[in-house]
Design a protein around this motif. Structure first.
Motif, PDB file in Angstrom:
ATOM      1  N   GLY A 172      41.935  42.670  37.524  1.00 20.82           N
ATOM      2  CA  GLY A 172      42.949  41.682  37.901  1.00 20.82           C
ATOM      3  C   GLY A 172      42.980  41.475  39.409  1.00 20.82           C
ATOM      4  O   GLY A 172      43.003  40.339  39.895  1.00 20.82           O
ATOM      5  N   ARG A 173      42.940  42.568  40.149  1.00 16.41           N
ATOM      6  CA  ARG A 173      42.935  42.480  41.624  1.00 16.41           C
ATOM      7  C   ARG A 173      41.652  41.825  42.140  1.00 16.41           C
ATOM      8  O   ARG A 173      41.686  41.016  43.069  1.00 16.41           O
ATOM      9  CB  ARG A 173      43.074  43.885  42.233  1.00 16.41           C
ATOM     10  N   LEU A 174      40.529  42.192  41.520  1.00 14.97           N
ATOM     11  CA  LEU A 174      39.236  41.618  41.943  1.00 14.97           C
ATOM     12  C   LEU A 174      39.184  40.114  41.651  1.00 14.97           C
ATOM     13  O   LEU A 174      38.693  39.327  42.464  1.00 14.97           O
ATOM     14  CB  LEU A 174      38.086  42.344  41.237  1.00 14.97           C
ATOM     15  N   ALA A 175      39.712  39.730  40.494  1.00 17.20           N
ATOM     16  CA  ALA A 175      39.703  38.311  40.113  1.00 17.20           C
ATOM     17  C   ALA A 175      40.561  37.493  41.077  1.00 17.20           C
ATOM     18  O   ALA A 175      40.211  36.369  41.448  1.00 17.20           O
ATOM     19  CB  ALA A 175      40.209  38.150  38.685  1.00 17.20           C
ATOM     20  N   GLU A 176      41.679  38.084  41.511  1.00 20.09           N
ATOM     21  CA  GLU A 176      42.565  37.409  42.456  1.00 20.09           C
ATOM     22  C   GLU A 176      41.883  37.212  43.808  1.00 20.09           C
ATOM     23  O   GLU A 176      41.999  36.165  44.434  1.00 20.09           O
ATOM     24  CB  GLU A 176      43.815  38.278  42.640  1.00 20.09           C
ATOM     25  N   ARG A 177      41.154  38.250  44.242  1.00 18.60           N
ATOM     26  CA  ARG A 177      40.527  38.174  45.566  1.00 18.60           C
ATOM     27  C   ARG A 177      39.282  37.282  45.573  1.00 18.60           C
ATOM     28  O   ARG A 177      39.079  36.506  46.500  1.00 18.60           O
ATOM     29  CB  ARG A 177      40.145  39.570  46.073  1.00 18.60           C
ATOM     30  N   TYR A 178      38.444  37.399  44.539  1.00 21.04           N
ATOM     31  CA  TYR A 178      37.130  36.735  44.602  1.00 21.04           C
ATOM     32  C   TYR A 178      37.013  35.494  43.717  1.00 21.04           C
ATOM     33  O   TYR A 178      36.011  34.788  43.792  1.00 21.04           O
ATOM     34  CB  TYR A 178      36.019  37.739  44.253  1.00 21.04           C
ATOM     35  N   ARG A 179      38.014  35.230  42.877  1.00 20.07           N
ATOM     36  CA  ARG A 179      38.016  34.035  42.019  1.00 20.07           C
ATOM     37  C   ARG A 179      36.684  33.830  41.297  1.00 20.07           C
ATOM     38  O   ARG A 179      36.074  32.768  41.412  1.00 20.07           O
ATOM     39  CB  ARG A 179      38.343  32.781  42.852  1.00 20.07           C
ATOM     40  N   PRO A 180      36.200  34.813  40.545  1.00 26.34           N
ATOM     41  CA  PRO A 180      34.891  34.663  39.907  1.00 26.34           C
ATOM     42  C   PRO A 180      34.918  33.653  38.760  1.00 26.34           C
ATOM     43  O   PRO A 180      35.964  33.426  38.142  1.00 26.34           O
ATOM     44  CB  PRO A 180      34.610  36.066  39.360  1.00 26.34           C
ATOM     45  N   ARG A 181      33.754  33.045  38.490  1.00 22.14           N
ATOM     46  CA  ARG A 181      33.643  32.140  37.336  1.00 22.14           C
ATOM     47  C   ARG A 181      33.431  32.941  36.057  1.00 22.14           C
ATOM     48  O   ARG A 181      33.674  32.441  34.962  1.00 22.14           O
ATOM     49  CB  ARG A 181      32.499  31.152  37.546  1.00 22.14           C
TER      50      ARG A 181
END
Length: 269
Positions: free
Chosen positions: A64-73
């Motif tokens: 969740g934190r990684l998705a927020e920071r890096y906005r991956p597809r």
């Protein structure tokens, strides 16, 4: 961020350590333009010895934190242990395509002549009931022998730091498979931990007889390519990012190996 011009959203790979590089490499070969983020939960490493409850709670929170920071597809959980335990929790928590890692029992069954297959993984992975399901579905006529090894995960991490291989240590791990009743007939070994393909050459050298090693990396790369087939990519790929939950002196020796995989930026989460 996307919609105008090139779509710069990265593909994010996640593992407890550097094992997921064995999944990132074939993906990078198929999709050379893809921006890549590689996340290692170095503060939680190794997963193979943690409780399932810990992993089921930890992995979705971190992603969740990684998705927020890096906005991956798209996110690849490039870790068998995390996939087997946390995949449903992550899919429930995040509205992004998630690709998990499955032991390559199906391709192993297609290759085995003796119909005896070894499965090397972490203890957490090899005891999972879904290994039984894969065996029943794809390798019903095969004998499946399993061995869980935490040592091999550490050996792979050490190899990537540039330590000289200790073939006796690899031999001891393989004895866990070959010394089981019927183990002498093994002709294919499934590397059911993403760390293990990184030391396939050492495993092959330590094996008492020639065996074929298979892993899920190429299949995952094809899956990522399929899921992103309609996507646009930047004309020139950006420098890949490696992000660690604990960035300290032990990470420094990994820089050359990370750079070989296109990961030249190091960050802490």
């Amino acid at each position: 961020m996307h919609g105008t011009g090139a779509d710069t959203r990265p593909v994010l790979f996640f593992d407890s350590g550097v094992g997921g590089l064995s999944v990132l490499a074939p993906t990078r070969a198929l999709l050379p333009q893809a921006p890549l983020v590689y996340a290692a939960d170095s503060a939680g490493y190794p997963y193979g010895t943690r409780s399932e409850a810990e992993i089921a709670a930890r992995v979705p929170a971190l992603l969740g934190r990684l998705a927020e920071r890096y906005r991956p597809r798209l996110i690849v959980i490039a870790c068998n242990t995390a996939s087997t335990i946390a995949l449903p929790h992550v899919r429930a928590a995040l509205d992004i395509p998630i690709v998990g890692t499955v032991p390559a029992i199906k391709p192993a069954a297609l290759l085995s002549r003796t119909r005896t297959i070894g499965v090397l993984g972490t203890r957490a992975t090899v005891r999972q009931p879904y290994v039984d399901r894969l065996a029943a579905e794809f390798a019903a006529d095969c004998t499946i022998l399993r061995h869980g090894s935490a040592e091999l995960v550490d050996l792979a991490e050490a190899a990537l730091r540039g330590d000289a291989p200790d073939l006796a240590a690899y031999r001891a791990v393989l004895d866990g498979l070959f010394d089981q009743p019927g183990g002498a007939a093994i002709d294919v070994i499934v590397n059911a931990c993403t760390h293990f393909p990184l030391v396939e050459a050492e495993l092959a050298a330590a094996s008492p007889h020639p065996v074929t090693f298979v892993d899920g990396g190429p299949g995952i790369a094809r899956r990522v390519a399929h899921l992103t087939r309609d996507d646009s990519w930047p004309a020139t790929p950006k420098a890949g990012i490696a992000v660690f939950t604990r960035l300290d002196a032990s990470t420094e020796p990994l820089r050359p190996a990370l750079a070989r995989h296109g990961l030249t930026q190091l960050e802490a989460l």
